[in-house]
Enzyme design. Sequence first.
Site, PDB file in Angstrom:
ATOM      1  N   ASN A  95       0.873  -1.172   0.000  1.00  0.00           N
ATOM      2  CA  ASN A  95       0.000   0.000   0.000  1.00  0.00           C
ATOM      3  C   ASN A  95       0.909   1.221   0.000  1.00  0.00           C
ATOM      4  O   ASN A  95       1.467   1.595   1.033  1.00  0.00           O
ATOM      5  CB  ASN A  95      -0.891  -0.052   1.249  1.00  0.00           C
ATOM      6  N   ARG A 103      -2.508  -2.145  -3.537  1.00  0.00           N
ATOM      7  CA  ARG A 103      -3.707  -1.331  -3.380  1.00  0.00           C
ATOM      8  C   ARG A 103      -3.608  -0.165  -4.364  1.00  0.00           C
ATOM      9  O   ARG A 103      -2.626   0.575  -4.361  1.00  0.00           O
ATOM     10  CB  ARG A 103      -3.793  -0.782  -1.964  1.00  0.00           C
ATOM     11  N   HIS A 131     -12.563   3.058  -0.429  1.00  0.00           N
ATOM     12  CA  HIS A 131     -12.613   2.060   0.662  1.00  0.00           C
ATOM     13  C   HIS A 131     -13.338   0.794   0.210  1.00  0.00           C
ATOM     14  O   HIS A 131     -13.883   0.055   1.033  1.00  0.00           O
ATOM     15  CB  HIS A 131     -13.369   2.588   1.903  1.00  0.00           C
ATOM     16  N   GLY A 179     -12.762   5.456   9.761  1.00  0.00           N
ATOM     17  CA  GLY A 179     -11.350   5.575  10.155  1.00  0.00           C
ATOM     18  C   GLY A 179     -11.008   7.039  10.172  1.00  0.00           C
ATOM     19  O   GLY A 179     -11.863   7.874  10.474  1.00  0.00           O
ATOM     20  N   ARG A 230     -11.187  15.825   6.713  1.00  0.00           N
ATOM     21  CA  ARG A 230     -11.956  16.247   5.533  1.00  0.00           C
ATOM     22  C   ARG A 230     -13.370  16.654   5.928  1.00  0.00           C
ATOM     23  O   ARG A 230     -13.974  16.032   6.801  1.00  0.00           O
ATOM     24  CB  ARG A 230     -12.044  15.108   4.511  1.00  0.00           C
ATOM     25  N   MET A 277     -10.475  10.378  17.734  1.00  0.00           N
ATOM     26  CA  MET A 277     -11.707  10.269  18.512  1.00  0.00           C
ATOM     27  C   MET A 277     -11.433  10.027  20.000  1.00  0.00           C
ATOM     28  O   MET A 277     -12.209  10.454  20.862  1.00  0.00           O
ATOM     29  CB  MET A 277     -12.580   9.158  17.917  1.00  0.00           C
ATOM     30  N   ARG A 278     -10.313   9.365  20.320  1.00  0.00           N
ATOM     31  CA  ARG A 278      -9.982   9.142  21.743  1.00  0.00           C
ATOM     32  C   ARG A 278      -9.776  10.470  22.458  1.00  0.00           C
ATOM     33  O   ARG A 278     -10.254  10.689  23.567  1.00  0.00           O
ATOM     34  CB  ARG A 278      -8.698   8.306  21.881  1.00  0.00           C
ATOM     35  N   ASN A 295     -13.710   0.787  17.589  1.00  0.00           N
ATOM     36  CA  ASN A 295     -13.258   1.073  18.955  1.00  0.00           C
ATOM     37  C   ASN A 295     -14.081   2.066  19.753  1.00  0.00           C
ATOM     38  O   ASN A 295     -14.046   2.044  20.980  1.00  0.00           O
ATOM     39  CB  ASN A 295     -11.812   1.592  18.913  1.00  0.00           C
ATOM     40  N   GLU A 329      -8.382  -4.854   5.208  1.00  0.00           N
ATOM     41  CA  GLU A 329      -8.193  -4.553   3.790  1.00  0.00           C
ATOM     42  C   GLU A 329      -7.026  -5.336   3.198  1.00  0.00           C
ATOM     43  O   GLU A 329      -7.076  -5.764   2.052  1.00  0.00           O
ATOM     44  CB  GLU A 329      -7.983  -3.045   3.617  1.00  0.00           C
TER      45      GLU A 329
HETATM   46  P1  ADP Z   1      -7.012   5.136   8.563  1.00  0.00           P
HETATM   47  O1  ADP Z   1      -6.770   3.730   8.076  1.00  0.00           O
HETATM   48  O2  ADP Z   1      -8.093   5.879   7.839  1.00  0.00           O
HETATM   49  O3  ADP Z   1      -5.779   5.957   8.793  1.00  0.00           O
HETATM   50  P2  ADP Z   1      -7.994   3.861  11.005  1.00  0.00           P
HETATM   51  O4  ADP Z   1      -9.080   3.011  10.481  1.00  0.00           O
HETATM   52  O5  ADP Z   1      -6.765   3.213  11.525  1.00  0.00           O
HETATM   53  O6  ADP Z   1      -7.630   5.030  10.006  1.00  0.00           O
HETATM   54  O7  ADP Z   1      -8.622   4.783  12.152  1.00  0.00           O
HETATM   55  C1  ADP Z   1      -7.847   5.707  12.832  1.00  0.00           C
HETATM   56  C2  ADP Z   1      -8.738   6.487  13.784  1.00  0.00           C
HETATM   57  O8  ADP Z   1      -9.419   5.569  14.651  1.00  0.00           O
HETATM   58  C3  ADP Z   1      -7.990   7.398  14.736  1.00  0.00           C
HETATM   59  O9  ADP Z   1      -7.779   8.663  14.139  1.00  0.00           O
HETATM   60  C4  ADP Z   1      -8.944   7.488  15.912  1.00  0.00           C
HETATM   61  O10 ADP Z   1      -9.848   8.568  15.716  1.00  0.00           O
HETATM   62  C5  ADP Z   1      -9.726   6.209  15.865  1.00  0.00           C
HETATM   63  N1  ADP Z   1      -9.418   5.272  16.954  1.00  0.00           N
HETATM   64  C6  ADP Z   1      -8.439   4.351  17.012  1.00  0.00           C
HETATM   65  N2  ADP Z   1      -8.459   3.685  18.183  1.00  0.00           N
HETATM   66  C7  ADP Z   1      -9.498   4.195  18.892  1.00  0.00           C
HETATM   67  C8  ADP Z   1     -10.056   3.943  20.184  1.00  0.00           C
HETATM   68  N3  ADP Z   1      -9.549   3.011  21.002  1.00  0.00           N
HETATM   69  N4  ADP Z   1     -11.115   4.682  20.567  1.00  0.00           N
HETATM   70  C9  ADP Z   1     -11.642   5.626  19.752  1.00  0.00           C
HETATM   71  N5  ADP Z   1     -11.163   5.913  18.542  1.00  0.00           N
HETATM   72  C10 ADP Z   1     -10.108   5.213  18.108  1.00  0.00           C
END
Ligand code: ADP
Length: 406
Positions: free
Chosen positions: A12, A96, A185, A215, A246, A288-289, A342, A392
Site C-alpha cells: 500500500n 492497493r 474504501h 477511520g 476532511r 476520537m480518543r 473502537n 483490507e
Molecule cells: P485510517 O486507516 O483511515 O488511517 P484507522 O481506520 O486506523 O484510520 O482509524 C484511525 C482512527 O481511529 C484514529 O484517528 C482514531 O480517531 C480512531 N481510533 C483508534 N483507536 C481508537 C479507540 N480506542 N477509541 C476511539 N477511537 C479510536
Amino acid sequence: MTATATRVLVLNSGSSSLKYQLLDMHDAARLAVGLVERIGEETSRLVHTPLATGGAKRETEGAMADHAAALKAVAAELAADGLGLDSPQLAAIGHRVVHGGLKFTEPTVIDDAVLTEIERLVPVAPLHNPANITGIRTARALRPDLPQVAVFDTAFHTTMPEHAARYAIDVATADAHRIRRYGFHGTSHAYVSRKTAALLGKDPSEVNVIVLHLGNGASASAVAGGRCVDTSMGLTPLEGLVMGTRSGDIDPAVTFHLKRVAGMSEDEVDELLNKKSGLIGLCGDNDMREIRRRIDAGGEDGARAQLAFDIYIHRLKKYLGAYTAVLGRVDAVAFTAGVGENAAPVREAAIAGLAQMGMAVDADRNAVRSDEPRLISPEGSRVAVAVVPTDEELEIAQQTYALVSA
Ligand code: ADP
C-alpha cells in the site's frame, strides 16, 4: 507460480509511505507486517514486525531517497527472516490502487497496458494514484517475473446504478471529464459486508447492509444482496461523512465563496477541505480518543469537542436514514475501521433515536472490546447492528491470490 507458492506480499504505497504485509494464503496467516514512513526525507523510518518467527519489532532509521530504496530495505528485512522476495513460495504481489475509474471493476494482473490505464486516471486521483504507480513500478523492477495484481478501492462500487453514481450536472461536461461518484474504501466495504452476512448466518446475496467505515477517512455504503448500490465518497474521497481532516458534504458554492470573497487560491481551498476540516477543523483534534477525553473533561474546551462530535454524529444519522430509504429493507448496520471498531460512544450516539427504523444498541454488548465480529443490537432487533473489524490487506491478498492461482 509453483505449486508451493502460497505467499502474497500486499503493498500500500502512499506519497511518502509504504505499508506492507506478507501473508500465507494457505491459512491466511500474517508472516510479517511493516511500514516505511517519511520516504524521501533524511529521517525515513522502517518498522518491521516478523510475526512468522515471533521475533521482536525492528526499527531502522536513515534516509531512503525514494520508494525503490524503501522497498529494497523492506526486502532486506524480509530476507533476514527467511522470507525474501526471491523465495519460490512468493506467488504474487498485490497492490492497493485507489482509483480504477470505470475501467477496472475487478482485481487485475498488471502489465504495461494496465499501468498506462492507471496513469490515465491520475487527473481524477491526483493525490493517490501517482504513489500507487510508483509502488507498482518499483515492485515490478525488483521482481519482473512475478505476477503483480492491482486491487482497486473503487472496484466494489462499480455496481452502483447510474442514478446513484451520476451527479446532477451537465452530462456532456461530466462525461468529458469523467466526473461521477466512484466511491473508495471498496475493499473494506466488500470485506465487511460479506463478513456481516456471515455473522448473520446468511449468504451475502440474502442481506442488505449499511457499512459505516469510520477511520481517519470515513465512508458509508449501501450494499444490497452483496452489491454496492450507493456510497458516500464521490469523484474523490472528500465527499460524504465528516472525517478526521476532511469536511465531507458541503455546498459546492462554499468553494467559490472562499475564492471570490476570502481570496483563497485553488490549492488553499483544496488544503482547507482535505486537511484542515472535519474533526480537526472543528475542534483541533482528529483522534476520537482525544475528542472523547476532552468531552469528559468538560468546560469550554469540552463543549468545543462536543460540538465536533455532534456534527460527526448528525452526518452519520443522515446517511443511515438516506441508505435505509435507498435499500428499502435493512438487515444490518456494520461499524468498522478505527473509530467504528473502537469508539462505543460513536456507535451509541449514531444509533440513538433510530428505533423507528428498527435500529438500537444494547449498552452492555456495545461496551465489549473484541477483535471478532459481534452484534451490539438487543436480542430480537429488526435490524442487526454489528461491529465487524475490517481487514483490507487480507481482502487484497485474497483477491490477488484468487486471480493468480485460478
Ligand atoms: P485510517 O486507516 O483511515 O488511517 P484507522 O481506520 O486506523 O484510520 O482509524 C484511525 C482512527 O481511529 C484514529 O484517528 C482514531 O480517531 C480512531 N481510533 C483508534 N483507536 C481508537 C479507540 N480506542 N477509541 C476511539 N477511537 C479510536
